[in-house]
Scaffold this motif. Structure first.
Motif, PDB file in Angstrom:
ATOM      1  N   GLY A 181       0.811  -1.211   0.000  1.00 24.65           N
ATOM      2  CA  GLY A 181       0.000   0.000   0.000  1.00 24.65           C
ATOM      3  C   GLY A 181       0.837   1.250   0.000  1.00 24.65           C
ATOM      4  O   GLY A 181       2.059   1.217   0.186  1.00 24.65           O
ATOM      5  N   ILE A 182       0.153   2.372  -0.210  1.00 26.30           N
ATOM      6  CA  ILE A 182       0.791   3.697  -0.199  1.00 26.30           C
ATOM      7  C   ILE A 182       0.352   4.446   1.048  1.00 26.30           C
ATOM      8  O   ILE A 182      -0.822   4.432   1.426  1.00 26.30           O
ATOM      9  CB  ILE A 182       0.423   4.497  -1.463  1.00 26.30           C
ATOM     10  CG1 ILE A 182       1.205   3.979  -2.670  1.00 26.30           C
ATOM     11  CG2 ILE A 182       0.695   5.991  -1.270  1.00 26.30           C
ATOM     12  CD1 ILE A 182       0.878   4.696  -3.970  1.00 26.30           C
ATOM     13  N   ARG A 183       1.327   5.128   1.667  1.00 22.94           N
ATOM     14  CA  ARG A 183       1.076   6.007   2.801  1.00 22.94           C
ATOM     15  C   ARG A 183       1.389   7.432   2.342  1.00 22.94           C
ATOM     16  O   ARG A 183       2.461   7.689   1.819  1.00 22.94           O
ATOM     17  CB  ARG A 183       1.965   5.608   3.979  1.00 22.94           C
ATOM     18  CG  ARG A 183       1.843   4.140   4.337  1.00 22.94           C
ATOM     19  CD  ARG A 183       2.988   3.640   5.215  1.00 22.94           C
ATOM     20  NE  ARG A 183       2.824   4.071   6.588  1.00 22.94           N
ATOM     21  CZ  ARG A 183       3.634   4.927   7.202  1.00 22.94           C
ATOM     22  NH1 ARG A 183       4.660   5.452   6.564  1.00 22.94           N
ATOM     23  NH2 ARG A 183       3.415   5.263   8.457  1.00 22.94           N
ATOM     24  N   PHE A 184       0.437   8.340   2.535  1.00 20.96           N
ATOM     25  CA  PHE A 184       0.560   9.707   2.020  1.00 20.96           C
ATOM     26  C   PHE A 184       0.241  10.680   3.143  1.00 20.96           C
ATOM     27  O   PHE A 184      -0.879  10.684   3.670  1.00 20.96           O
ATOM     28  CB  PHE A 184      -0.410   9.889   0.850  1.00 20.96           C
ATOM     29  CG  PHE A 184      -0.488  11.287   0.282  1.00 20.96           C
ATOM     30  CD1 PHE A 184       0.455  11.738  -0.630  1.00 20.96           C
ATOM     31  CD2 PHE A 184      -1.531  12.136   0.636  1.00 20.96           C
ATOM     32  CE1 PHE A 184       0.370  13.016  -1.176  1.00 20.96           C
ATOM     33  CE2 PHE A 184      -1.627  13.415   0.106  1.00 20.96           C
ATOM     34  CZ  PHE A 184      -0.680  13.853  -0.804  1.00 20.96           C
ATOM     35  N   THR A 185       1.216  11.489   3.558  1.00 24.12           N
ATOM     36  CA  THR A 185       1.003  12.486   4.608  1.00 24.12           C
ATOM     37  C   THR A 185       0.683  13.822   3.947  1.00 24.12           C
ATOM     38  O   THR A 185       1.533  14.436   3.299  1.00 24.12           O
ATOM     39  CB  THR A 185       2.238  12.625   5.511  1.00 24.12           C
ATOM     40  OG1 THR A 185       2.528  11.356   6.105  1.00 24.12           O
ATOM     41  CG2 THR A 185       1.987  13.648   6.614  1.00 24.12           C
ATOM     42  N   ILE A 186      -0.546  14.281   4.111  1.00 24.17           N
ATOM     43  CA  ILE A 186      -1.006  15.460   3.386  1.00 24.17           C
ATOM     44  C   ILE A 186      -0.618  16.755   4.098  1.00 24.17           C
ATOM     45  O   ILE A 186      -0.601  16.826   5.330  1.00 24.17           O
ATOM     46  CB  ILE A 186      -2.535  15.397   3.172  1.00 24.17           C
ATOM     47  CG1 ILE A 186      -2.970  16.441   2.142  1.00 24.17           C
ATOM     48  CG2 ILE A 186      -3.291  15.528   4.492  1.00 24.17           C
ATOM     49  CD1 ILE A 186      -4.367  16.212   1.595  1.00 24.17           C
ATOM     50  N   ALA A 192      -2.389  19.227  -3.561  1.00 23.62           N
ATOM     51  CA  ALA A 192      -2.846  19.243  -4.948  1.00 23.62           C
ATOM     52  C   ALA A 192      -2.460  17.967  -5.684  1.00 23.62           C
ATOM     53  O   ALA A 192      -3.033  17.651  -6.731  1.00 23.62           O
ATOM     54  CB  ALA A 192      -2.280  20.465  -5.675  1.00 23.62           C
ATOM     55  N   ALA A 193      -1.488  17.232  -5.141  1.00 22.28           N
ATOM     56  CA  ALA A 193      -1.026  15.999  -5.786  1.00 22.28           C
ATOM     57  C   ALA A 193      -1.827  14.777  -5.365  1.00 22.28           C
ATOM     58  O   ALA A 193      -1.602  13.682  -5.896  1.00 22.28           O
ATOM     59  CB  ALA A 193       0.453  15.772  -5.473  1.00 22.28           C
ATOM     60  N   LEU A 194      -2.771  14.933  -4.435  1.00 20.39           N
ATOM     61  CA  LEU A 194      -3.548  13.780  -3.974  1.00 20.39           C
ATOM     62  C   LEU A 194      -4.254  13.046  -5.122  1.00 20.39           C
ATOM     63  O   LEU A 194      -4.203  11.810  -5.186  1.00 20.39           O
ATOM     64  CB  LEU A 194      -4.543  14.212  -2.898  1.00 20.39           C
ATOM     65  CG  LEU A 194      -5.486  13.131  -2.357  1.00 20.39           C
ATOM     66  CD1 LEU A 194      -4.712  11.940  -1.807  1.00 20.39           C
ATOM     67  CD2 LEU A 194      -6.408  13.705  -1.278  1.00 20.39           C
ATOM     68  N   PRO A 195      -4.912  13.751  -6.058  1.00 25.14           N
ATOM     69  CA  PRO A 195      -5.528  13.016  -7.177  1.00 25.14           C
ATOM     70  C   PRO A 195      -4.510  12.203  -7.974  1.00 25.14           C
ATOM     71  O   PRO A 195      -4.815  11.086  -8.419  1.00 25.14           O
ATOM     72  CB  PRO A 195      -6.154  14.129  -8.029  1.00 25.14           C
ATOM     73  CG  PRO A 195      -6.393  15.254  -7.071  1.00 25.14           C
ATOM     74  CD  PRO A 195      -5.234  15.195  -6.121  1.00 25.14           C
TER      75      PRO A 195
END
Length: 390
Positions: A181-186, A192-195
């Motif tokens: 999986g991917i872990r993304f700290t916003i 803006a890169a979330l999509p």
């Protein structure tokens, strides 16, 4: 941890959970947030060493040798105690855990003892050979951190080429048969890169996506000003709701989760109230089973030196050390004021959190409250709910 897919798409129901007895030892990994016992998931920072220098690192890891970290024998003694305590998951974190030479030996040992070993990594070191070793050692999940597109990710990670290496690591892990999986700290620099990240999840057939809200600890504390605004948080959760439903409707098998801001669960509840009111009792029951912030209850942390903490962000509050006292004894017998209050947060929160009708489902992040106001029980500055008293 808020299971967006579970709540929005009905992929987990109260009856599903009850049939396992709500025991953390018996529940499938994707349902552990609904357990009724306090046997915690343990995050073990296996080493402070890391080959990158990420801006939001909560332990401020560097690429150098650190003295005093748990030896292989000490780690096995620690794992023995966790297994005897029937801890459901041992998460091997860092720093970068793949820099620890005995990682595969310890992962295999944990699996042999009946634990569910998983890895949290920056992904850059996962070659095809390493991916195969991860699989052979018995690790059940590999979480790889991405911070955005190539330019953003490389800037956050402090190394050109880190994005490409992480993507290759993900591909190698998947090819070896590892659930990945991917872990993304916003934050304001990468929201803006979330999509784009969600598009990568779909294109690469990644099985799990977890978005982390910024917690003001370690290097993360120095960039607290980069946390997204309340309105931006609302826009983000709306985006995740749309994409989660879209994935499900198109038959794309990916689990979407968020963590470190339980307002997300309340927001989804309010969304269900508007769009599918007959499911509200089920959603409320699931959120009640979850119970809000799990630090000090369903979540524990052990740092590279063996110090025990309420979660990986509470590094400045130590409950004991596994070199002197088994983890199980520290966790079960500690009667200090800090841990007792952390385990009864609802009775101690103040301000907006105390007045909130949803406090039993959330209680906010005590780390963020302390970092901003100096008061551990103050209101969470990252709460974005607008109808919290209605």
């Amino acid at each position: 941890m808020i299971g967006c897919t579970k709540l929005l798409c009905g992929t987990a129901t109260v009856s599903d959970i009850v049939k396992y007895g709500r025991s953390s030892r018996n529940l499938p990994p994707h349902m552990l947030q609904f357990s009724s016992d306090t046997t915690p998931i343990v995050v073990w920072n296996t080493t402070n060493r890391c080959n990158l220098a990420c801006q939001h690192c909560y332990i401020e890891a560097e690429d150098r040798v650190y003295n005093g970290e748990l030896t292989t024998d000490e780690a096995k003694t620690f794992i023995d105690d966790l297994a005897q305590s029937r801890v459901p998951v041992l998460l091997f974190s860092g720093g970068e855990p793949l820099l620890r030479e005995d990682l595969f030996e310890l992962g295999a040992y944990a699996a042999m003892k009946g634990l569910r070993p998983v890895i949290s990594t920056n992904g850059t070191l996962i070659t095809s050979k390493i991916a195969a070793k991860i699989k052979e050692s018995g690790f059940q999940y590999v979480g790889v951190s991405l911070d955005g597109n190539e330019e953003i990710h490389d800037k956050f990670r402090g190394q050109k080429g880190a994005f490409e290496a992480a993507i290759n690591g993900i591909r190698n892990s998947l090819a070896a048969g590892n659930k990945t999986g991917i872990r993304f700290t916003i934050n304001r620099l990468n929201q803006a890169a979330l999509p784009d990240i969600l598009n990568i999840v779909e294109q690469e057939k990644i099985q799990r996506f977890c978005m982390y809200h910024l917690v003001y600890a370690g290097r993360g504390k120095s960039i607290a000003a980069l946390d997204t605004t309340a309105e931006e948080k609302r826009q983000t959760i709306e985006l995740l709701i749309r994409r989660t439903l879209d994935f499900h409707e198109r038959g794309i098998e990916v689990e979407v989760l968020t963590t470190d801001n339980h307002a997300d669960g309340i927001y989804i509840l309010k969304y269900i109230e508007r769009t599918n009111p007959e499911r509200v009792p089920e959603i409320k029951a699931l959120l009640e089973m979850h119970g809000g912030c799990s630090a000090g209850q369903k979540m524990a942390n052990v740092d590279p030196l063996g110090n025990v903490h309420a979660c990986q962000f509470w590094g400045h509050e130590t409950l004991g050390n596994v070199r002197q006292t088994p983890f199980s004894v520290i966790w079960q017998k500690n009667r200090g004021e800090f841990i007792l209050k952390i385990r009864s947060k609802e009775s101690h929160v103040e301000g907006r959190c105390a007045e909130c009708r949803y406090k039993s489902l959330c209680c906010g992040c005590r780390i963020r409250a302390e970092a901003v106001s100096g008061n551990i029980w103050g209101e969470d500055p990252a709460c974005y709910l607008t109808d919290w008293k209605e």
